[in-house]
Design an enzyme around this catalytic site. Sequence first.
Site, PDB file in Angstrom:
ATOM      1  CE  LYS A 251      11.117  -1.510  -7.435  1.00 32.28           C
ATOM      2  NZ  LYS A 251      11.515  -2.782  -8.073  1.00 32.28           N
TER       3      LYS A 251
ATOM      4  CG  ASN B 141       1.760   0.221   4.060  1.00 35.68           C
ATOM      5  OD1 ASN B 141       1.453  -0.889   3.662  1.00 35.68           O
ATOM      6  ND2 ASN B 141       2.952   0.745   3.865  1.00 35.68           N
ATOM      7  N   GLY B 142      -0.130  -2.054   6.074  1.00 31.88           N
ATOM      8  CA  GLY B 142       0.385  -3.086   6.974  1.00 31.88           C
ATOM      9  C   GLY B 142      -0.725  -3.999   7.438  1.00 31.88           C
TER      10      GLY B 142
ATOM     11  CD1 TRP C 117      -0.338  -5.832  -3.641  1.00 29.02           C
ATOM     12  CD2 TRP C 117      -0.176  -6.600  -1.549  1.00 29.02           C
ATOM     13  NE1 TRP C 117       0.073  -7.139  -3.711  1.00 29.02           N
ATOM     14  CE2 TRP C 117       0.177  -7.630  -2.438  1.00 29.02           C
ATOM     15  CE3 TRP C 117      -0.153  -6.855  -0.190  1.00 29.02           C
ATOM     16  CZ2 TRP C 117       0.561  -8.889  -2.010  1.00 29.02           C
ATOM     17  CZ3 TRP C 117       0.230  -8.113   0.247  1.00 29.02           C
ATOM     18  CH2 TRP C 117       0.583  -9.122  -0.658  1.00 29.02           C
TER      19      TRP C 117
ATOM     20  CE  LYS D  80      13.277  -9.087 -13.032  1.00 26.44           C
ATOM     21  NZ  LYS D  80      13.098  -9.678 -11.727  1.00 26.44           N
TER      22      LYS D  80
ATOM     23  CD  GLU E 129      16.133 -11.696 -11.503  1.00 28.49           C
ATOM     24  OE1 GLU E 129      15.631 -12.262 -10.537  1.00 28.49           O
ATOM     25  OE2 GLU E 129      15.765 -10.572 -11.900  1.00 28.49           O
TER      26      GLU E 129
ATOM     27  CD  GLU F 105       9.036 -10.323 -11.206  1.00 33.79           C
ATOM     28  OE1 GLU F 105       8.505  -9.859 -10.201  1.00 33.79           O
ATOM     29  OE2 GLU F 105      10.261 -10.217 -11.442  1.00 33.79           O
TER      30      GLU F 105
ATOM     31  CB  CYS G 138      -0.935   0.101   1.199  1.00 35.65           C
ATOM     32  SG  CYS G 138      -2.002  -1.301   1.442  1.00 35.65           S
TER      33      CYS G 138
ATOM     34  CG  HIS H  50      20.115 -35.572 -10.273  1.00 33.69           C
ATOM     35  ND1 HIS H  50      20.622 -36.834 -10.046  1.00 33.69           N
ATOM     36  CD2 HIS H  50      21.179 -34.796 -10.600  1.00 33.69           C
ATOM     37  CE1 HIS H  50      21.934 -36.809 -10.212  1.00 33.69           C
ATOM     38  NE2 HIS H  50      22.291 -35.586 -10.553  1.00 33.69           N
TER      39      HIS H  50
ATOM     40  NE  ARG I 225       4.479   1.735  -0.267  1.00 26.93           N
ATOM     41  CZ  ARG I 225       5.526   1.301   0.410  1.00 26.93           C
ATOM     42  NH1 ARG I 225       6.724   1.470  -0.089  1.00 26.93           N
ATOM     43  NH2 ARG I 225       5.387   0.705   1.566  1.00 26.93           N
TER      44      ARG I 225
HETATM   45  C1  F6R Z   1      11.290  -9.429  -8.523  1.00 26.92           C
HETATM   46  C2  F6R Z   1      11.379  -8.504  -7.416  1.00 26.92           C
HETATM   47  C3  F6R Z   1      11.248  -9.046  -6.036  1.00 26.92           C
HETATM   48  C4  F6R Z   1      12.185  -8.285  -5.077  1.00 26.92           C
HETATM   49  C5  F6R Z   1      11.931  -8.743  -3.648  1.00 26.92           C
HETATM   50  C6  F6R Z   1      12.881  -8.097  -2.655  1.00 26.92           C
HETATM   51  O1  F6R Z   1      11.492  -8.795  -9.743  1.00 26.92           O
HETATM   52  O2  F6R Z   1      11.511  -7.323  -7.609  1.00 26.92           O
HETATM   53  O3  F6R Z   1      11.493 -10.412  -5.990  1.00 26.92           O
HETATM   54  O4  F6R Z   1      13.503  -8.509  -5.445  1.00 26.92           O
HETATM   55  O5  F6R Z   1      10.613  -8.455  -3.281  1.00 26.92           O
HETATM   56  O6  F6R Z   1      12.749  -6.715  -2.650  1.00 26.92           O
HETATM   57  P1  F6R Z   1      13.872  -5.793  -2.031  1.00 26.92           P
HETATM   58  O7  F6R Z   1      15.102  -5.931  -2.838  1.00 26.92           O
HETATM   59  O8  F6R Z   1      13.301  -4.410  -2.054  1.00 26.92           O
HETATM   60  O9  F6R Z   1      14.098  -6.283  -0.616  1.00 26.92           O
END
Ligand code: F6R
Length: 627
Positions: free
Chosen positions: A622, A98-99, A74, A504, A500, A507, A2, A523, A27
Amino acid sequence: MCGIVGYLGPQNPKDIIVSGLKKLEYRGYDSAGIAILDGGKTKRVRAAGKLKALEDKLLSEKFDGHIGIGHTRWATHGAPNERNAHPHQVNGVSLVHNGIIENYMEIREDLLARGAQISSDTDSELVAHLIAEEIVKTADLYKAVQKTLVKIRGAFSIVAFWEENPHQLVAFKDGPPLVVGLGINETFVASDVQALLQHTNKFIYLDDREIAVITGADIKIFSAEGVSISKKSVELNWDPQMVEKQGYPHFMLKEIYEQPRAVASAMAPHVNTEDFSVKLKNVGFGSPVHALDELESESDWKKTQEVLKGIERIFIIACGTSSYAGMVGKYLFEQISKIPVEVDIASEFRYRNPVIPNKTLVMTISQSGETADTLAAIRLAKEKGATTLSICNVRSSTIDREAHGHLYMNSGPEIGVASTKAFTSTLAILSTVAIAFARTREVINQKQEQEFVRALLAAPSQMEGVLAYDKYFDEAAHRLKKYKGFLYLGRGVSFPIAMEGALKLKELAYMHAEGYAAGEMKHGPLALIDENMAIVMLAPHDELYEKSISNLEEARARGAQVIAIGTGDNEKLKSISQYYLSLPPAHWMINPLLEAIPLQLMAYHLASSLGYDVDQPRNLAKSVTVE
Ligand code: F6R
């Protein structure tokens, strides 16, 4: 997660709040709302869905007034609909939250027993009820908030105003971030400085269990128990332009293209381009974050070296993409600095009662510096006596402030929900630290240090070179569309990049993908291979190249469809793949930086060609400030 924005001052709050929320939409984007005190009455507009829906509704609304709050949600408790959208309003108290309130069931039952009219399914509205109950007794919003805090448990931030006092905003933080922005005769509150950069560069970061009482231009900070606290403001040099798309269709694409510069900025403070040596700059072990710029660099470096010399093992703790950067760090530290490393996902580390021997350095990686699990992990590590070192992008974020030592990604604001430039900047900073460790512990000599530094310095232009091939990554992405599943494979330092790449794709394009160590295929995962399964193979020219080729042959013999990413004009890889993407020859330490780019771009192109919102993928936010 949020996003929260609050305003008190001479301007009309609507535009300030809405433009702030736009910067915070990363957020959360399940619903949005705004409440403004207009002529003694609160006017509230809320809408389900993205902020655009709220903006459309606001077109037909006129607001006056000088105090207001806004929210982008969120969803945690309650479906993402208008009823559950913030601000919540109870008897003249308007509140954004928020929370998570952990004891919300209990509070709800108590309130219902007392006859409260609860109009949403959220935990947030309950806080507004509790404050409204207290305000009847105290006729003071600050005191009512303070009295409410003893009744609620969880990790949360709130901002509220009360109709009876149009000159006061009250903000409280315990967990999710809140900053107070200082203007001239006006004050702002937000979850993130990005929301306020166009109005001010001066901020007070609230610490946990602090209440800000903003009355006109006067700001007083108290502890939850009511003790007055004196806090310094911080001036940031971030340019508001940095949080604009600057002609790119998406923030994510802009941020992918910014990577060469971001990587150069990450290493710049620490790397001497004349003698090709590394000296970590103003890490400030034991110094508060706000004093870092005033440290004398030479004595700080000596202190850092003393710390590094005393370390016998490293734990790297992070979540998501940051944890994959940490996995690359393991290879870097073990190979370059010859020091044992464990990498842990923060949400596991914090609950498994980890054994942290003496002389352990716990490094955390977090772009936002606010990720709840990573924050809990660093607190636990400190409790267990570890020395901690954080790598953050957002300066003065909670994790940054709590760590003993401080390093920065220096990527500039990252707005796209999927992390890109923060990831590669972290790889650069981890390489720099690995070199510094190795030299300090005398496991490499000056010549070897120079070789590593030269390789690092070459990375930004090599990354530019890879970006220039974007049209091929776009083409490859279109080929991926027809597959139902994806295995991303790599060995050694390319293995975390495979993880990674798979993340990507998941998501952004909502397709099932797994990252695997190529040697693990036999395996189990080989059984998955059929004509619907694509393999994205990372096979750069390093010492594991031959082994990667064997793994690829095994998969191909079973009918796998292959997109291979390798070094230069590689006939072998071309012959055993349906599609081959070439990277420039580079030092093994730099290969992950180069490999990340095609994987990011393929996921980006695939998702945007499918019409998905790449900057705000569904169900995600994010900055993950809740567990
Ligand atoms: C994926 C992504 C998330 C963040 C994760 C940690 O693209 O962005 O997996 O890497 O939520 O976030 P931070 O780095 O802000 O602790």
